[in-house]
Design an enzyme around this catalytic site. Structure first.
Site, PDB file in Angstrom:
ATOM      1  N   TYR A  18       4.635   0.157  -2.611  1.00 15.68           N
ATOM      2  CA  TYR A  18       4.705   0.100  -1.131  1.00 15.68           C
ATOM      3  C   TYR A  18       5.957  -0.733  -0.902  1.00 15.68           C
ATOM      4  CZ  TYR A  18       3.577  -0.513   3.765  1.00 15.68           C
ATOM      5  OH  TYR A  18       3.523  -0.503   5.367  1.00 15.68           O
ATOM      6  N   TYR A 172      -7.768   3.591   4.775  1.00 14.93           N
ATOM      7  CA  TYR A 172      -7.383   2.387   4.072  1.00 14.93           C
ATOM      8  C   TYR A 172      -7.665   1.136   4.986  1.00 14.93           C
ATOM      9  CZ  TYR A 172      -4.879  -1.718   1.876  1.00 14.93           C
ATOM     10  OH  TYR A 172      -4.510  -2.738   1.830  1.00 14.93           O
ATOM     11  N   HIS A 173      -6.961   1.113   6.203  1.00 19.38           N
ATOM     12  CA  HIS A 173      -7.049  -0.162   7.140  1.00 19.38           C
ATOM     13  C   HIS A 173      -8.386  -0.184   7.691  1.00 19.38           C
ATOM     14  CE1 HIS A 173      -2.557   0.238   7.058  1.00 19.38           C
ATOM     15  NE2 HIS A 173      -2.665  -0.930   7.120  1.00 19.38           N
ATOM     16  N   LYS A 531      -2.418 -13.345  20.192  1.00 24.63           N
ATOM     17  CA  LYS A 531      -1.520 -12.640  18.884  1.00 24.63           C
ATOM     18  C   LYS A 531      -0.064 -12.413  19.520  1.00 24.63           C
ATOM     19  CE  LYS A 531      -2.665  -9.993  15.810  1.00 24.63           C
ATOM     20  NZ  LYS A 531      -2.336 -11.058  14.870  1.00 24.63           N
ATOM     21  N   ASP A 535       2.806  -8.077  15.497  1.00 23.71           N
ATOM     22  CA  ASP A 535       1.672  -8.011  14.450  1.00 23.71           C
ATOM     23  C   ASP A 535       0.487  -7.356  15.047  1.00 23.71           C
ATOM     24  OD1 ASP A 535       0.143  -8.286  12.160  1.00 23.71           O
ATOM     25  OD2 ASP A 535      -0.589 -10.503  12.780  1.00 23.71           O
ATOM     26  N   HIS A 537      -2.310  -6.834  12.898  1.00 24.42           N
ATOM     27  CA  HIS A 537      -3.407  -7.186  11.900  1.00 24.42           C
ATOM     28  C   HIS A 537      -4.315  -7.885  12.888  1.00 24.42           C
ATOM     29  CE1 HIS A 537      -0.834  -5.698   8.649  1.00 24.42           C
ATOM     30  NE2 HIS A 537      -1.826  -5.361   8.190  1.00 24.42           N
TER      31      HIS A 537
END
Length: 657
Positions: A18, A172-173, A531, A535, A537
């Site tokens: 990646y 995945y996340h 935040k 981003d 995440h």
């Protein structure tokens, strides 16, 4: 065994890394170097402005350009990204979601410029918006129009790109956000069902089975590799069951669970980072050992991703791990090693039962789109439980909560073991963007954007108009701006309610400290979690807010994608005693510097600010220089210790003062 009787080997999976950073030109050089080293497929990482539909010169893009991937603002950037890489011969995975129709349009336009037969293009756009609302945060529009764009891409590729995977259901996340194996199975399968239900009315009935066969999955593989291997087998069996029973798909090849994998990054540690090499290898076993559930493509993180951006050598090391497994071992010479194993069969059935129960709950709520708030809450709770097990040492993490003493790692000597993106990249990218706008036919761009807006407003497939806009010279921000104008913007659920959870075990001491501090302050201790930047995440911010709430603090957490100006205004409005900021994209220096300046200008210079993220030591020192009170990195996993710090900062005792 003689050479003549040696069993035939299976073909190996696609080897990917990646990759993407800084600029299209630098990323192109990296791709060509990786292909020369034996990589067999490309996996493109885009930067956050590209993922969230902003041009590099937008105010929200400040500090984010080229940090976590490559910036692609227009056809010129995409052209440079694939310079001298024949797209007709490539298998390209693009990790892109909200702007997937646009990036695919740019890719098609470049392929046509190369003289490629577009019908021969092979690859995948991730194009999974549901998981963006749950775990990654790069959404733009509300769920329903986002779902429509997913299926627009699928319907378009059916007609024009028959070898392209139009959607990569990405669990995945979900695991990165703390999902249990059962939740990862159920939430991903529910997403696949939502997409197919919507797609069914967009393609001819006779073409639907083939489209079911072109839905692929992108899965996580964690350290509990036996459980993870069983999860892969459960995925395979459940997807076959859904395709057969829900959609009546008779052809076995169209029911096949086709998946690529990136092994777990959540479990990579900042402490003793060399141990991550073993973790990555063990996690790869989960998706390669069982032939009946073997990944079609594997990409491995680098050992140092918990520290920062990997260097080319780090990516090469992970690629070599795959090549050694595929070419030096005898793994590919045998059938499935686990068929008939009673322990494996029992675990698979257990996982399937748990996933079916979750799926039934989601179905009862009206499907994945209707159940987004429910699923988000479940993930935040599951992640809190995971962190609690590490804190209590019920889960052992070597070098983190056990055997912390060790020799300094020579791998991090010298340059710190990571690559740093040149701050000048952003300025250079903006200059190229301005030159692109100045050199294009503005009337043609505006006409193409008007056509795109009309198509989106009428509920027509947006792909043809997107391709026209790409060729005319429109930009990523302009394409996304049309979608925002037509469908509106969206703020996803945070998963953190105001009401404390029922599980406050082990929090008595900190709850007492919060009560005492609140008494000294004259009101409940107010903690604002923010935040800044793009981003998405949000796991760390969510867990800090979740724990602070359960400790008795009055919390404000409004989710992702806020400007420093908005955070400071909220701190002033709420009368925050402490402000906590979370940034994992590497943009902490410019964003925190601006926020601290705004705090002082607003008369909040005495309000302590704490920061968490993947922050190198030298950057932490600079943040302290800006006036930040505390800096936390992934090694600071004991949340109660952070809570005590917040109490001490909000209401220092006379002795401490």
């Amino acid at each position: 065994m003689t050479e003549t009787t040696r069993p035939a080997k299976d073909k190996p999976w696609l080897f990917r890394t990646y990759a993407g950073h800084s600029t299209a030109e630098k990323s192109n050089a990296l791709y060509r170097m990786n292909l020369a080293k034996g990589q067999t497929g490309l996996s493109v990482a885009f930067d956050l402005p590209t993922q969230t539909g902003y041009d590099s010169d937008h105010v929200l893009s400040r500090g984010e350009v080229g940090k976590v991937g490559v910036p692609v603002c227009h056809l010129g950037d995409m052209r440079a990204l694939f310079h001298e890489i024949p797209l007709e011969q490539m298998n390209t995975s693009m990790t892109i979601n909200a702007t997937a129709p646009w990036l695919l349009a740019l890719y098609i336009a470049v392929a046509e410029e190369q003289g490629a037969d577009v019908s021969k293009l092979q690859g995948t756009v991730q194009n999974d918006l549901v998981k963006e609302y749950l775990s990654r945060g790069t959404y733009i529009c509300p769920p329903k129009p986002s779902l429509a764009m997913i299926t627009d891409v699928a319907a378009y590729t059916r007609e024009h790109l028959p070898k392209w995977n139009p959607m990569n259901v990405c669990s995945y996340h979900l695991q990165e956000a703390g999902a249990t194996p059962e939740q990862e199975l159920a939430f991903a399968l529910a997403t696949g069902i939502a997409v197919l239900d919507d797609l069914k009315v967009k393609v001819p009935a006779e073409g639907f089975p083939e489209m079911v066969g072109r839905i692929s999955f992108f899965v996580n593989a964690g350290i509990r590799f036996v459980t993870e291997m069983c999860k892969m087998r459960a995925f395979t069996e459940l997807w076959d069951e859904i395709c057969r029973e829900r959609y009546g798909i008779e052809e076995e090849k169209y029911r096949r669970f086709r998946y690529g994998v990136q092994v777990n990054s959540l479990g990579l540690t900042e402490q003793q980072p060399e141990n991550n090499v073993y973790r990555i290898l063990i996690e790869m076993l989960a998706v390669t050992l069982s032939k009946n559930a073997r990944a079609r493509a594997v990409q491995l993180p680098a050992w140092n991703e918990a520290l920062g951006l990997p260097r080319p050598w780090d990516q090469q090391w992970s690629l070599r791990m795959q090549q050694i497994m595929a070419y030096e071992t005898d793994l590919l010479e045998y059938g499935d090693l686990f068929e008939g194993n009673p322990a494996v069969t029992a675990k698979v059935e257990d996982l399937k039962a748990g996933a079916r129960a979750e799926l039934a709950q989601i179905d009862a709520m009206g499907g994945a789109i209707a159940a987004i708030d429910y699923m988000k809450g479940r993930l935040v709770e599951a992640n809190a439980e995971r962190i609690g097990r590490i804190e209590s040492e019920e889960t052992i993490v070597v070098g983190v909560n056990r055997w912390q003493q060790g020799e300094p790692s020579p791998l991090t000597a010298g340059d710190g073991g990571i690559m740093v993106v040149d701050p000048a990249v952003e300025k250079d990218q903006i200059a190229r963007l301005e030159a692109w706008r100045a050199g294009r036919d503005e009337a043609a761009v505006q006409a193409a954007l008007a056509e795109l807006k009309a198509a989106a407003a009428a509920g027509q497939n947006v792909m043809p108009a997107s391709i026209k806009a790409a060729k005319a010279g429109a930009t990523t921000g302009e394409w996304a701006g049309v979608m925002r104008a037509v469908h509106g913007q969206y703020r996803g659920p945070t998963g953190v309610s105001k009401a404390p959870s029922n599980n406050t075990r082990g929090l008595d001491e900190i709850r007492a400290a919060v009560d005492e501090a609140s008494a000294r302050l004259g009101r409940r201790l107010k903690f604002l979690v923010g935040k800044p930047g793009l981003d998405g995440h949000s796991n760390g911010a969510e867990q800090i807010a979740y724990r602070a709430r359960d400790c008795g603090m009055d919390i404000t957490y409004d989710g992702i994608r806020l400007t420093p100006e908005e955070i400071v205004a909220k701190a002033l409005e709420e009368g925050a005693h402490v402000v906590g900021l979370s940034i994992l994209s590497g943009s902490h220096l410019p964003l925190i510097e601006e926020l601290m300046e705004r705090m002082r200008a607003a008369g909040l210079g005495d309000v302590p600010v704490v920061v968490g993220g993947i922050i190198p030591d030298e950057d932490a020192a600079r943040l302290i220089g800006y006036g930040v009170a505390r800096v936390y990195t992934p090694k600071d996993f004991e949340l109660n210790r952070i809570m005590f710090d917040i109490v001490a900062l909000a209401a220092p005792t006379p002795a401490a003062a």
